[in-house]
Design a protein around this motif. Structure first.
Motif, PDB file in Angstrom:
ATOM      1  N   PRO A 170       0.813  -1.220   0.000  1.00 24.55           N
ATOM      2  CA  PRO A 170       0.000   0.000   0.000  1.00 24.55           C
ATOM      3  C   PRO A 170       0.848   1.273   0.000  1.00 24.55           C
ATOM      4  CG  PRO A 170       0.041  -0.937   2.194  1.00 24.55           C
ATOM      5  CD  PRO A 170       0.755  -1.915   1.277  1.00 24.55           C
ATOM      6  N   THR A 171       2.148   1.147   0.223  1.00 29.39           N
ATOM      7  CA  THR A 171       3.023   2.318   0.224  1.00 29.39           C
ATOM      8  C   THR A 171       3.732   2.519  -1.104  1.00 29.39           C
ATOM      9  OG1 THR A 171       4.907   1.069   1.095  1.00 29.39           O
ATOM     10  CG2 THR A 171       3.428   2.112   2.700  1.00 29.39           C
ATOM     11  N   TRP A 172       3.570   1.586  -2.029  1.00 31.72           N
ATOM     12  CA  TRP A 172       4.295   1.679  -3.291  1.00 31.72           C
ATOM     13  C   TRP A 172       3.651   2.629  -4.304  1.00 31.72           C
ATOM     14  CZ3 TRP A 172       3.388  -0.131  -8.398  1.00 31.72           C
ATOM     15  CH2 TRP A 172       4.500  -0.041  -9.236  1.00 31.72           C
ATOM     16  N   PRO A 173       2.347   2.605  -4.499  1.00 30.31           N
ATOM     17  CA  PRO A 173       1.815   3.473  -5.567  1.00 30.31           C
ATOM     18  C   PRO A 173       1.689   4.927  -5.120  1.00 30.31           C
ATOM     19  CG  PRO A 173       0.034   2.225  -4.592  1.00 30.31           C
ATOM     20  CD  PRO A 173       1.306   1.787  -3.913  1.00 30.31           C
ATOM     21  N   ARG A 174       2.821   5.565  -4.827  1.00 29.39           N
ATOM     22  CA  ARG A 174       2.838   6.942  -4.332  1.00 29.39           C
ATOM     23  C   ARG A 174       3.173   7.912  -5.454  1.00 29.39           C
ATOM     24  NH1 ARG A 174      -0.466   6.155  -0.976  1.00 29.39           N
ATOM     25  NH2 ARG A 174       0.038   4.788   0.713  1.00 29.39           N
ATOM     26  N   SER A 182      -1.743  11.386  -1.545  1.00 30.42           N
ATOM     27  CA  SER A 182      -0.335  11.012  -1.647  1.00 30.42           C
ATOM     28  C   SER A 182      -0.058   9.968  -2.729  1.00 30.42           C
ATOM     29  CB  SER A 182       0.158  10.459  -0.312  1.00 30.42           C
ATOM     30  OG  SER A 182      -0.537   9.259   0.001  1.00 30.42           O
ATOM     31  N   GLY A 183      -1.097   9.277  -3.166  1.00 31.01           N
ATOM     32  CA  GLY A 183      -0.903   8.225  -4.151  1.00 31.01           C
ATOM     33  C   GLY A 183      -2.217   7.560  -4.482  1.00 31.01           C
ATOM     34  N   MET A 184      -2.109   6.390  -5.037  1.00 35.58           N
ATOM     35  CA  MET A 184      -3.302   5.630  -5.394  1.00 35.58           C
ATOM     36  C   MET A 184      -3.951   5.069  -4.127  1.00 35.58           C
ATOM     37  SD  MET A 184      -3.506   5.935  -8.671  1.00 35.58           S
ATOM     38  CE  MET A 184      -4.642   4.671  -9.226  1.00 35.58           C
ATOM     39  N   ARG A 215      -2.012   6.305 -15.580  1.00 30.36           N
ATOM     40  CA  ARG A 215      -1.389   5.772 -14.367  1.00 30.36           C
ATOM     41  C   ARG A 215      -0.210   6.646 -13.941  1.00 30.36           C
ATOM     42  NH1 ARG A 215       0.594   3.350 -18.727  1.00 30.36           N
ATOM     43  NH2 ARG A 215       2.671   2.420 -18.758  1.00 30.36           N
ATOM     44  N   PRO A 216       0.093   6.652 -12.641  1.00 28.93           N
ATOM     45  CA  PRO A 216       1.188   7.501 -12.146  1.00 28.93           C
ATOM     46  C   PRO A 216       2.569   7.010 -12.602  1.00 28.93           C
ATOM     47  CG  PRO A 216       0.158   6.284 -10.346  1.00 28.93           C
ATOM     48  CD  PRO A 216      -0.625   5.981 -11.574  1.00 28.93           C
ATOM     49  N   ASP A 217       3.545   7.903 -12.436  1.00 30.75           N
ATOM     50  CA  ASP A 217       4.911   7.604 -12.862  1.00 30.75           C
ATOM     51  C   ASP A 217       5.479   6.357 -12.204  1.00 30.75           C
ATOM     52  OD1 ASP A 217       4.862   9.825 -14.518  1.00 30.75           O
ATOM     53  OD2 ASP A 217       5.933  11.116 -13.095  1.00 30.75           O
ATOM     54  N   VAL A 218       5.183   6.127 -10.927  1.00 34.29           N
ATOM     55  CA  VAL A 218       5.724   4.965 -10.229  1.00 34.29           C
ATOM     56  C   VAL A 218       5.271   3.670 -10.923  1.00 34.29           C
ATOM     57  CG1 VAL A 218       3.873   4.772  -8.524  1.00 34.29           C
ATOM     58  CG2 VAL A 218       6.152   3.933  -7.966  1.00 34.29           C
ATOM     59  N   CYS A 219       4.081   3.663 -11.449  1.00 35.37           N
ATOM     60  CA  CYS A 219       3.581   2.487 -12.166  1.00 35.37           C
ATOM     61  C   CYS A 219       4.284   2.333 -13.508  1.00 35.37           C
ATOM     62  CB  CYS A 219       2.076   2.597 -12.382  1.00 35.37           C
ATOM     63  SG  CYS A 219       1.145   2.741 -10.846  1.00 35.37           S
ATOM     64  N   ALA A 276      -3.248  -4.095   0.516  1.00 36.19           N
ATOM     65  CA  ALA A 276      -2.028  -3.835  -0.249  1.00 36.19           C
ATOM     66  C   ALA A 276      -2.307  -3.684  -1.740  1.00 36.19           C
ATOM     67  CB  ALA A 276      -1.034  -4.969  -0.031  1.00 36.19           C
ATOM     68  N   ARG A 277      -3.554  -3.846  -2.133  1.00 35.73           N
ATOM     69  CA  ARG A 277      -3.922  -3.859  -3.553  1.00 35.73           C
ATOM     70  C   ARG A 277      -4.376  -2.480  -4.029  1.00 35.73           C
ATOM     71  NH1 ARG A 277      -6.737  -8.176  -6.897  1.00 35.73           N
ATOM     72  NH2 ARG A 277      -7.860  -6.996  -8.486  1.00 35.73           N
ATOM     73  N   CYS A 278      -3.817  -2.017  -5.118  1.00 33.62           N
ATOM     74  CA  CYS A 278      -4.227  -0.749  -5.714  1.00 33.62           C
ATOM     75  C   CYS A 278      -5.695  -0.856  -6.132  1.00 33.62           C
ATOM     76  CB  CYS A 278      -3.364  -0.432  -6.928  1.00 33.62           C
ATOM     77  SG  CYS A 278      -3.863   1.079  -7.782  1.00 33.62           S
ATOM     78  N   SER A 279      -6.474   0.163  -5.818  1.00 34.06           N
ATOM     79  CA  SER A 279      -7.906   0.133  -6.120  1.00 34.06           C
ATOM     80  C   SER A 279      -8.194   0.148  -7.618  1.00 34.06           C
ATOM     81  CB  SER A 279      -8.610   1.318  -5.450  1.00 34.06           C
ATOM     82  OG  SER A 279      -8.124   2.540  -5.963  1.00 34.06           O
ATOM     83  N   ALA A 280      -7.218   0.522  -8.427  1.00 36.81           N
ATOM     84  CA  ALA A 280      -7.421   0.544  -9.877  1.00 36.81           C
ATOM     85  C   ALA A 280      -7.147  -0.809 -10.535  1.00 36.81           C
ATOM     86  CB  ALA A 280      -6.535   1.614 -10.507  1.00 36.81           C
ATOM     87  N   LEU A 281      -6.646  -1.773  -9.771  1.00 34.36           N
ATOM     88  CA  LEU A 281      -6.374  -3.093 -10.335  1.00 34.36           C
ATOM     89  C   LEU A 281      -7.675  -3.882 -10.446  1.00 34.36           C
ATOM     90  CD1 LEU A 281      -4.183  -5.087 -11.318  1.00 34.36           C
ATOM     91  CD2 LEU A 281      -4.172  -6.012  -8.994  1.00 34.36           C
ATOM     92  N   VAL A 282      -7.900  -4.422 -11.615  1.00 35.85           N
ATOM     93  CA  VAL A 282      -9.103  -5.204 -11.893  1.00 35.85           C
ATOM     94  C   VAL A 282      -8.668  -6.642 -12.174  1.00 35.85           C
ATOM     95  CG1 VAL A 282     -11.076  -5.455 -13.450  1.00 35.85           C
ATOM     96  CG2 VAL A 282     -10.197  -3.177 -12.916  1.00 35.85           C
TER      97      VAL A 282
END
Length: 111
Positions: free
Chosen positions: A19-23, A45-47, A73-77, A52-58
């Motif tokens: 949950p701290t990665w997609p910032r 601050s992010g997604m 999608r953000p730069d980190v992705c 731990a799952r990004c809410s945009a993941l289907v």
């Protein structure tokens, strides 16, 4: 010989790993404004993550996945390299091996 890329749409582990990665970090405000609000964390601050799952993941990790905001999608992705260290670490956390997965159709993850 260069191995074929991983098929990110048959994986999705990187989008469910932390949950701290997609910032957000280097995105311009105009770019962030393109991401639908329902996918952005309350503190901006992010997604937004569900656990731990990004809410945009289907879809189901390791089976078939997609990103609901792929085009914006953000730069980190965009920086996550298929088959790179972060990718392999996330795959291992889900019990997926390091074997390169051949892409199916146009389902190749490109940064």
């Amino acid at each position: 010989m260069i191995p074929p890329p991983f098929d990110c749409q048959a994986c999705g582990a990187c989008c469910s790993f932390s949950p701290t990665w997609p910032r957000f970090s280097t995105e311009a405000d105009a770019d962030l404004d393109k991401i639908p609000e329902k996918f952005v964390a309350a503190d901006l601050s992010g997604m937004r993550c569900d656990g731990a799952r990004c809410s945009a993941l289907v879809g189901r990790v390791g089976i078939a996945t997609s990103c609901a905001v792929y085009a914006v999608r953000p730069d980190v992705c965009r920086a996550c390299v298929p088959g790179g260290d972060d990718c392999l670490m996330a795959r291992r956390a889900f019990g997926l091996d390091d074997t390169v997965v051949a892409p199916q159709g146009d389902a190749v993850c490109e940064a």
